[in-house]
Design a protein around this motif. Sequence first.
Motif, PDB file in Angstrom:
ATOM      1  N   TYR A  76     -13.228 -25.651  18.236  1.00 28.50           N
ATOM      2  CA  TYR A  76     -11.972 -25.160  18.807  1.00 28.50           C
ATOM      3  C   TYR A  76     -11.916 -25.245  20.324  1.00 28.50           C
ATOM      4  O   TYR A  76     -10.849 -25.154  20.910  1.00 28.50           O
ATOM      5  CB  TYR A  76     -11.740 -23.696  18.400  1.00 28.50           C
ATOM      6  CG  TYR A  76     -11.431 -23.510  16.946  1.00 28.50           C
ATOM      7  CD1 TYR A  76     -10.136 -23.698  16.457  1.00 28.50           C
ATOM      8  CD2 TYR A  76     -12.417 -23.140  16.046  1.00 28.50           C
ATOM      9  CE1 TYR A  76      -9.844 -23.518  15.116  1.00 28.50           C
ATOM     10  CE2 TYR A  76     -12.132 -22.952  14.696  1.00 28.50           C
ATOM     11  CZ  TYR A  76     -10.847 -23.141  14.248  1.00 28.50           C
ATOM     12  OH  TYR A  76     -10.552 -22.964  12.919  1.00 28.50           O
ATOM     13  N   GLY A  77     -13.044 -25.377  20.997  1.00 27.08           N
ATOM     14  CA  GLY A  77     -13.068 -25.331  22.453  1.00 27.08           C
ATOM     15  C   GLY A  77     -12.731 -26.656  23.097  1.00 27.08           C
ATOM     16  O   GLY A  77     -12.657 -27.700  22.447  1.00 27.08           O
ATOM     17  N   LEU A 107      -8.283 -14.473  26.381  1.00 24.57           N
ATOM     18  CA  LEU A 107      -8.681 -13.702  27.559  1.00 24.57           C
ATOM     19  C   LEU A 107     -10.201 -13.580  27.666  1.00 24.57           C
ATOM     20  O   LEU A 107     -10.775 -13.765  28.747  1.00 24.57           O
ATOM     21  CB  LEU A 107      -8.033 -12.315  27.544  1.00 24.57           C
ATOM     22  CG  LEU A 107      -6.503 -12.320  27.579  1.00 24.57           C
ATOM     23  CD1 LEU A 107      -5.961 -10.886  27.533  1.00 24.57           C
ATOM     24  CD2 LEU A 107      -5.983 -13.050  28.811  1.00 24.57           C
ATOM     25  N   ILE A 108     -10.856 -13.302  26.560  1.00 22.93           N
ATOM     26  CA  ILE A 108     -12.316 -13.216  26.571  1.00 22.93           C
ATOM     27  C   ILE A 108     -12.916 -14.604  26.806  1.00 22.93           C
ATOM     28  O   ILE A 108     -13.882 -14.752  27.550  1.00 22.93           O
ATOM     29  CB  ILE A 108     -12.854 -12.584  25.266  1.00 22.93           C
ATOM     30  CG1 ILE A 108     -12.394 -11.120  25.169  1.00 22.93           C
ATOM     31  CG2 ILE A 108     -14.376 -12.687  25.191  1.00 22.93           C
ATOM     32  CD1 ILE A 108     -12.734 -10.435  23.854  1.00 22.93           C
ATOM     33  N   ALA A 109     -12.326 -15.632  26.211  1.00 22.64           N
ATOM     34  CA  ALA A 109     -12.813 -17.002  26.411  1.00 22.64           C
ATOM     35  C   ALA A 109     -12.688 -17.404  27.882  1.00 22.64           C
ATOM     36  O   ALA A 109     -13.607 -18.021  28.446  1.00 22.64           O
ATOM     37  CB  ALA A 109     -12.054 -17.971  25.512  1.00 22.64           C
ATOM     38  N   GLU A 110     -11.581 -17.065  28.527  1.00 25.75           N
ATOM     39  CA  GLU A 110     -11.404 -17.367  29.951  1.00 25.75           C
ATOM     40  C   GLU A 110     -12.468 -16.666  30.785  1.00 25.75           C
ATOM     41  O   GLU A 110     -13.015 -17.235  31.730  1.00 25.75           O
ATOM     42  CB  GLU A 110     -10.007 -16.960  30.418  1.00 25.75           C
ATOM     43  CG  GLU A 110      -8.912 -17.876  29.906  1.00 25.75           C
ATOM     44  CD  GLU A 110      -7.509 -17.333  30.153  1.00 25.75           C
ATOM     45  OE1 GLU A 110      -7.350 -16.280  30.806  1.00 25.75           O
ATOM     46  OE2 GLU A 110      -6.556 -17.977  29.672  1.00 25.75           O
ATOM     47  N   ILE A 159     -11.436 -16.793  15.271  1.00 19.37           N
ATOM     48  CA  ILE A 159     -10.930 -16.676  16.635  1.00 19.37           C
ATOM     49  C   ILE A 159      -9.411 -16.734  16.569  1.00 19.37           C
ATOM     50  O   ILE A 159      -8.831 -16.980  15.508  1.00 19.37           O
ATOM     51  CB  ILE A 159     -11.469 -17.790  17.554  1.00 19.37           C
ATOM     52  CG1 ILE A 159     -10.884 -19.160  17.164  1.00 19.37           C
ATOM     53  CG2 ILE A 159     -12.991 -17.828  17.508  1.00 19.37           C
ATOM     54  CD1 ILE A 159     -11.083 -20.223  18.217  1.00 19.37           C
ATOM     55  N   ARG A 160      -8.760 -16.497  17.712  1.00 20.26           N
ATOM     56  CA  ARG A 160      -7.311 -16.649  17.811  1.00 20.26           C
ATOM     57  C   ARG A 160      -6.985 -17.335  19.135  1.00 20.26           C
ATOM     58  O   ARG A 160      -7.884 -17.666  19.899  1.00 20.26           O
ATOM     59  CB  ARG A 160      -6.603 -15.310  17.672  1.00 20.26           C
ATOM     60  CG  ARG A 160      -6.860 -14.336  18.779  1.00 20.26           C
ATOM     61  CD  ARG A 160      -6.263 -12.995  18.432  1.00 20.26           C
ATOM     62  NE  ARG A 160      -5.889 -12.256  19.632  1.00 20.26           N
ATOM     63  CZ  ARG A 160      -5.022 -11.280  19.648  1.00 20.26           C
ATOM     64  NH1 ARG A 160      -4.401 -10.920  18.544  1.00 20.26           N
ATOM     65  NH2 ARG A 160      -4.743 -10.639  20.758  1.00 20.26           N
ATOM     66  N   ASP A 161      -5.724 -17.567  19.391  1.00 18.46           N
ATOM     67  CA  ASP A 161      -5.288 -18.266  20.616  1.00 18.46           C
ATOM     68  C   ASP A 161      -5.912 -19.660  20.697  1.00 18.46           C
ATOM     69  O   ASP A 161      -6.390 -20.088  21.742  1.00 18.46           O
ATOM     70  CB  ASP A 161      -5.630 -17.450  21.873  1.00 18.46           C
ATOM     71  CG  ASP A 161      -5.020 -16.058  21.859  1.00 18.46           C
ATOM     72  OD1 ASP A 161      -3.811 -15.949  21.581  1.00 18.46           O
ATOM     73  OD2 ASP A 161      -5.750 -15.083  22.124  1.00 18.46           O
ATOM     74  N   VAL A 162      -5.903 -20.362  19.572  1.00 22.83           N
ATOM     75  CA  VAL A 162      -6.634 -21.634  19.491  1.00 22.83           C
ATOM     76  C   VAL A 162      -6.110 -22.698  20.445  1.00 22.83           C
ATOM     77  O   VAL A 162      -6.907 -23.479  20.980  1.00 22.83           O
ATOM     78  CB  VAL A 162      -6.695 -22.180  18.040  1.00 22.83           C
ATOM     79  CG1 VAL A 162      -7.475 -21.239  17.145  1.00 22.83           C
ATOM     80  CG2 VAL A 162      -5.319 -22.427  17.472  1.00 22.83           C
ATOM     81  N   ASP A 163      -4.826 -22.759  20.695  1.00 26.91           N
ATOM     82  CA  ASP A 163      -4.305 -23.785  21.604  1.00 26.91           C
ATOM     83  C   ASP A 163      -4.769 -23.530  23.036  1.00 26.91           C
ATOM     84  O   ASP A 163      -5.136 -24.468  23.756  1.00 26.91           O
ATOM     85  CB  ASP A 163      -2.776 -23.855  21.529  1.00 26.91           C
ATOM     86  CG  ASP A 163      -2.298 -24.358  20.170  1.00 26.91           C
ATOM     87  OD1 ASP A 163      -3.045 -25.110  19.511  1.00 26.91           O
ATOM     88  OD2 ASP A 163      -1.179 -23.983  19.772  1.00 26.91           O
ATOM     89  N   ALA A 164      -4.769 -22.273  23.457  1.00 26.63           N
ATOM     90  CA  ALA A 164      -5.240 -21.928  24.805  1.00 26.63           C
ATOM     91  C   ALA A 164      -6.741 -22.185  24.929  1.00 26.63           C
ATOM     92  O   ALA A 164      -7.213 -22.714  25.942  1.00 26.63           O
ATOM     93  CB  ALA A 164      -4.912 -20.473  25.122  1.00 26.63           C
ATOM     94  N   ILE A 165      -7.514 -21.833  23.921  1.00 24.92           N
ATOM     95  CA  ILE A 165      -8.962 -22.029  23.955  1.00 24.92           C
ATOM     96  C   ILE A 165      -9.307 -23.514  23.976  1.00 24.92           C
ATOM     97  O   ILE A 165     -10.266 -23.931  24.633  1.00 24.92           O
ATOM     98  CB  ILE A 165      -9.641 -21.283  22.785  1.00 24.92           C
ATOM     99  CG1 ILE A 165      -9.581 -19.769  23.053  1.00 24.92           C
ATOM    100  CG2 ILE A 165     -11.073 -21.753  22.560  1.00 24.92           C
ATOM    101  CD1 ILE A 165     -10.045 -18.893  21.916  1.00 24.92           C
ATOM    102  N   GLU A 223      -7.934 -25.708  25.615  1.00 27.43           N
ATOM    103  CA  GLU A 223      -7.751 -26.207  26.978  1.00 27.43           C
ATOM    104  C   GLU A 223      -8.872 -25.776  27.928  1.00 27.43           C
ATOM    105  O   GLU A 223      -8.935 -26.234  29.057  1.00 27.43           O
ATOM    106  CB  GLU A 223      -6.408 -25.706  27.536  1.00 27.43           C
ATOM    107  CG  GLU A 223      -5.197 -26.185  26.754  1.00 27.43           C
ATOM    108  CD  GLU A 223      -5.025 -27.702  26.797  1.00 27.43           C
ATOM    109  OE1 GLU A 223      -5.211 -28.280  27.885  1.00 27.43           O
ATOM    110  OE2 GLU A 223      -4.727 -28.292  25.736  1.00 27.43           O
ATOM    111  N   LEU A 224      -9.739 -24.889  27.479  1.00 31.21           N
ATOM    112  CA  LEU A 224     -10.775 -24.336  28.355  1.00 31.21           C
ATOM    113  C   LEU A 224     -12.036 -25.199  28.370  1.00 31.21           C
ATOM    114  O   LEU A 224     -12.365 -25.846  27.389  1.00 31.21           O
ATOM    115  CB  LEU A 224     -11.147 -22.920  27.896  1.00 31.21           C
ATOM    116  CG  LEU A 224     -10.033 -21.888  27.949  1.00 31.21           C
ATOM    117  CD1 LEU A 224     -10.526 -20.558  27.387  1.00 31.21           C
ATOM    118  CD2 LEU A 224      -9.531 -21.705  29.380  1.00 31.21           C
ATOM    119  N   LYS A 225     -12.748 -25.153  29.483  1.00 31.38           N
ATOM    120  CA  LYS A 225     -14.027 -25.849  29.619  1.00 31.38           C
ATOM    121  C   LYS A 225     -15.111 -24.976  29.002  1.00 31.38           C
ATOM    122  O   LYS A 225     -15.940 -24.381  29.694  1.00 31.38           O
ATOM    123  CB  LYS A 225     -14.318 -26.149  31.077  1.00 31.38           C
ATOM    124  CG  LYS A 225     -13.351 -27.146  31.666  1.00 31.38           C
ATOM    125  CD  LYS A 225     -13.655 -27.458  33.103  1.00 31.38           C
ATOM    126  CE  LYS A 225     -12.670 -28.499  33.599  1.00 31.38           C
ATOM    127  NZ  LYS A 225     -12.926 -28.860  34.996  1.00 31.38           N
TER     128      LYS A 225
END
Length: 162
Positions: free
Chosen positions: A26-27, A77-80, A96-102, A104-106
């Motif tokens: 997912y990341g 938020l926790i992933a950020e 997990i949730r917020d999969v689209d935002a996650i 995009e994260l490094k």
Amino acid sequence: MTFVTPDLCDENPELVSVVAPMFANYGGHKEFYGEIVTIKCFEDNSIVKEQASEPGKGRVMVVDGGGSLRCALLGDLIAEKAVENGWAGLVIYGCIRDVDAIAELKLGVQAVNSIPIKSVRKGRGDLNIDVTFGGVTFKPGYFIYADNNGVIISPEALKLTE
């Protein structure tokens, strides 16, 4: 440094243990590795949140959520916060949730599934104890390697290509 888990398995058959196939990527980082920090929690992500706020130093959180599909143990938020603090990734035996935002994260994130419901926070759980799921026992201080082929662990750091 790059790797693919099949090559690591071929090159280190005496060292690696392979986790049963159960995770999806997912990341934003599809391959990630690092020293293991373990968390055992069930439908309570308090310790995940606490650890994401601590220096990650390139380590990977291995979260034993008991395989629960009823709530998420990680959101954006926790992933950020984990990215800000230098964590390489998280492997979550749960959702997990917020999969689209996650995405995009490094950050490397593998989990069993996604669900929009957040977990409760009652401060329950254990940090840095041996946890077992997927046919493997994850020990704090061992090393984990994850990519689209699967997840493997080793008691020592494996040699990667430049």
